[in-house]
Motif scaffolding. Sequence first.
Motif, PDB file in Angstrom:
ATOM      1  N   TRP A   6       0.832  -1.209   0.000  1.00 19.23           N
ATOM      2  CA  TRP A   6       0.000   0.000   0.000  1.00 19.23           C
ATOM      3  C   TRP A   6       0.862   1.252   0.000  1.00 19.23           C
ATOM      4  O   TRP A   6       0.520   2.241  -0.649  1.00 19.23           O
ATOM      5  CB  TRP A   6      -0.950   0.000   1.198  1.00 19.23           C
ATOM      6  N   GLU A  54     -10.213  -9.005  -4.825  1.00 22.64           N
ATOM      7  CA  GLU A  54     -10.668  -8.137  -3.730  1.00 22.64           C
ATOM      8  C   GLU A  54      -9.961  -6.787  -3.767  1.00 22.64           C
ATOM      9  O   GLU A  54     -10.572  -5.741  -3.539  1.00 22.64           O
ATOM     10  CB  GLU A  54     -10.434  -8.811  -2.369  1.00 22.64           C
ATOM     11  N   ASP A  58     -11.566  -3.108  -4.294  1.00 22.36           N
ATOM     12  CA  ASP A  58     -11.298  -1.965  -3.421  1.00 22.36           C
ATOM     13  C   ASP A  58     -10.842  -0.756  -4.235  1.00 22.36           C
ATOM     14  O   ASP A  58     -11.263   0.377  -3.983  1.00 22.36           O
ATOM     15  CB  ASP A  58     -10.229  -2.306  -2.379  1.00 22.36           C
ATOM     16  N   CYS A  59      -9.984  -0.987  -5.210  1.00 23.12           N
ATOM     17  CA  CYS A  59      -9.522   0.110  -6.069  1.00 23.12           C
ATOM     18  C   CYS A  59     -10.698   0.750  -6.799  1.00 23.12           C
ATOM     19  O   CYS A  59     -10.786   1.981  -6.891  1.00 23.12           O
ATOM     20  CB  CYS A  59      -8.497  -0.389  -7.081  1.00 23.12           C
ATOM     21  N   ASP A  61     -13.762   0.829  -5.806  1.00 28.16           N
ATOM     22  CA  ASP A  61     -14.525   1.589  -4.815  1.00 28.16           C
ATOM     23  C   ASP A  61     -13.865   2.937  -4.528  1.00 28.16           C
ATOM     24  O   ASP A  61     -14.552   3.939  -4.338  1.00 28.16           O
ATOM     25  CB  ASP A  61     -14.680   0.795  -3.513  1.00 28.16           C
ATOM     26  N   MET A  67     -15.158   4.444  -1.192  1.00 27.68           N
ATOM     27  CA  MET A  67     -14.202   4.059  -0.158  1.00 27.68           C
ATOM     28  C   MET A  67     -13.030   5.020  -0.246  1.00 27.68           C
ATOM     29  O   MET A  67     -12.656   5.447  -1.341  1.00 27.68           O
ATOM     30  CB  MET A  67     -13.749   2.608  -0.426  1.00 27.68           C
ATOM     31  N   ARG A  69      -8.907   5.902   0.415  1.00 27.31           N
ATOM     32  CA  ARG A  69      -7.679   5.115   0.305  1.00 27.31           C
ATOM     33  C   ARG A  69      -7.329   4.474   1.638  1.00 27.31           C
ATOM     34  O   ARG A  69      -6.867   3.341   1.684  1.00 27.31           O
ATOM     35  CB  ARG A  69      -6.521   5.984  -0.193  1.00 27.31           C
ATOM     36  N   GLN A  71      -9.441   3.482   3.943  1.00 29.16           N
ATOM     37  CA  GLN A  71     -10.333   2.335   4.124  1.00 29.16           C
ATOM     38  C   GLN A  71      -9.875   1.154   3.279  1.00 29.16           C
ATOM     39  O   GLN A  71      -9.916   0.009   3.723  1.00 29.16           O
ATOM     40  CB  GLN A  71     -11.774   2.713   3.766  1.00 29.16           C
ATOM     41  N   ALA A  72      -9.431   1.427   2.058  1.00 29.73           N
ATOM     42  CA  ALA A  72      -8.940   0.360   1.187  1.00 29.73           C
ATOM     43  C   ALA A  72      -7.680  -0.272   1.778  1.00 29.73           C
ATOM     44  O   ALA A  72      -7.519  -1.491   1.758  1.00 29.73           O
ATOM     45  CB  ALA A  72      -8.657   0.904  -0.215  1.00 29.73           C
ATOM     46  N   ALA A  75      -8.756  -2.506   4.663  1.00 28.14           N
ATOM     47  CA  ALA A  75      -9.359  -3.750   4.181  1.00 28.14           C
ATOM     48  C   ALA A  75      -8.287  -4.713   3.686  1.00 28.14           C
ATOM     49  O   ALA A  75      -8.319  -5.916   3.963  1.00 28.14           O
ATOM     50  CB  ALA A  75     -10.363  -3.454   3.068  1.00 28.14           C
ATOM     51  N   SER A  76      -7.305  -4.181   2.975  1.00 29.95           N
ATOM     52  CA  SER A  76      -6.221  -5.015   2.464  1.00 29.95           C
ATOM     53  C   SER A  76      -5.384  -5.577   3.603  1.00 29.95           C
ATOM     54  O   SER A  76      -5.015  -6.760   3.592  1.00 29.95           O
ATOM     55  CB  SER A  76      -5.344  -4.207   1.511  1.00 29.95           C
TER      56      SER A  76
END
Length: 97
Positions: A6, A54, A58-59, A61, A67, A69, A71-72, A75-76
């Motif tokens: 990330w 997944e 997320d990307c 979203d 969402m 960044r 939050q992504a 989640a990751s």
Amino acid sequence: MHPAFWELFRLKVASALPFLEGSEMTIFTKAQRRMAHEQALASTRIEGHQPCPEFLADCQDVVDGAMTRDQARAASLARAQAKDQAMGHRVSAADAA
């Protein structure tokens, strides 16, 4: 996805758009967010990263504004930790056998 990815991804996105560090992606249009993410994904793919479905969801979203960044990233990180924990349980079970 590993948390270090990330950070690399954030740097790739930051270099794709000329914006001030700390600015929110929401100040840009959806088209600009999409272009930044596509450029960052292309760069990481060149480096050998194959994103999971997944992560790509997320990307999308983030691009759609559903969402952030952060939050992504969270989640990751949660998926990576769950995968690590599951792997640890498998190793422990194999050692016990």
